[in-house]
Write a protein that holds these residues in place. Structure first.
Motif, PDB file in Angstrom:
ATOM      1  N   PHE A  65      -3.323  -5.333  -2.664  1.00 34.09           N
ATOM      2  CA  PHE A  65      -2.735  -5.246  -1.242  1.00 34.09           C
ATOM      3  C   PHE A  65      -2.118  -6.298  -0.658  1.00 34.09           C
ATOM      4  O   PHE A  65      -1.904  -6.289   0.534  1.00 34.09           O
ATOM      5  N   TYR A  66      -2.100  -7.524  -1.305  1.00 30.96           N
ATOM      6  CA  TYR A  66      -1.705  -8.885  -0.814  1.00 30.96           C
ATOM      7  C   TYR A  66      -0.217  -8.802  -0.924  1.00 30.96           C
ATOM      8  O   TYR A  66       0.443  -8.419  -2.174  1.00 30.96           O
ATOM      9  N   HIS A  86       0.652  -1.163  -0.004  1.00 32.72           N
ATOM     10  CA  HIS A  86       0.051  -0.004   0.014  1.00 32.72           C
ATOM     11  C   HIS A  86       0.897   1.073   0.089  1.00 32.72           C
ATOM     12  O   HIS A  86       0.257   2.252  -0.466  1.00 32.72           O
ATOM     13  N   GLN A 138     -10.985  -7.897  -7.128  1.00 34.92           N
ATOM     14  CA  GLN A 138     -10.988  -8.399  -5.510  1.00 34.92           C
ATOM     15  C   GLN A 138     -11.023  -9.901  -5.591  1.00 34.92           C
ATOM     16  O   GLN A 138     -10.785 -10.802  -6.771  1.00 34.92           O
ATOM     17  N   THR A 161      -6.764 -10.074   2.882  1.00 30.46           N
ATOM     18  CA  THR A 161      -7.115  -8.561   2.212  1.00 30.46           C
ATOM     19  C   THR A 161      -8.071  -9.107   1.104  1.00 30.46           C
ATOM     20  O   THR A 161      -8.073  -9.941   0.478  1.00 30.46           O
TER      21      THR A 161
END
Length: 76
Positions: free
Chosen positions: A59-60, A31, A43, A54
């Motif tokens: 963001f993983y 991030h 997603q 997450t």
């Protein structure tokens, strides 16, 4: 694309009783490089999101220790 793993060389004292670690590394979270969260990010499915921690794929962070990575490459 910036890398998520950074390295630095710490100060090594001539009086240190232990063998020095000459290069140390650390992981930075994804991030930090995004700035803001744009709309319509891809997603994970709900069950997979729970496993990864997450909902959004960007963001993983598949963090691994540098020592774990070294063990994978060795045959002993």
């Amino acid at each position: 694309m910036p890398t998520h793993y950074k390295t630095y060389t710490p100060y090594i004292s001539p009086f240190d009783p232990c063998p020095p670690i000459k290069v140390k590394s650390y992981s930075t979270p994804p991030h930090l490089y995004l700035g803001f969260q744009p709309p319509n990010l891809p997603q994970f499915p709900p069950r997979e999101a729970l496993r990864h921690g997450t909902l959004w794929k960007v963001f993983y962070d598949s963090y691994y220790s540098p020592y774990e990575r070294a063990k994978e490459g060795s045959d002993t």
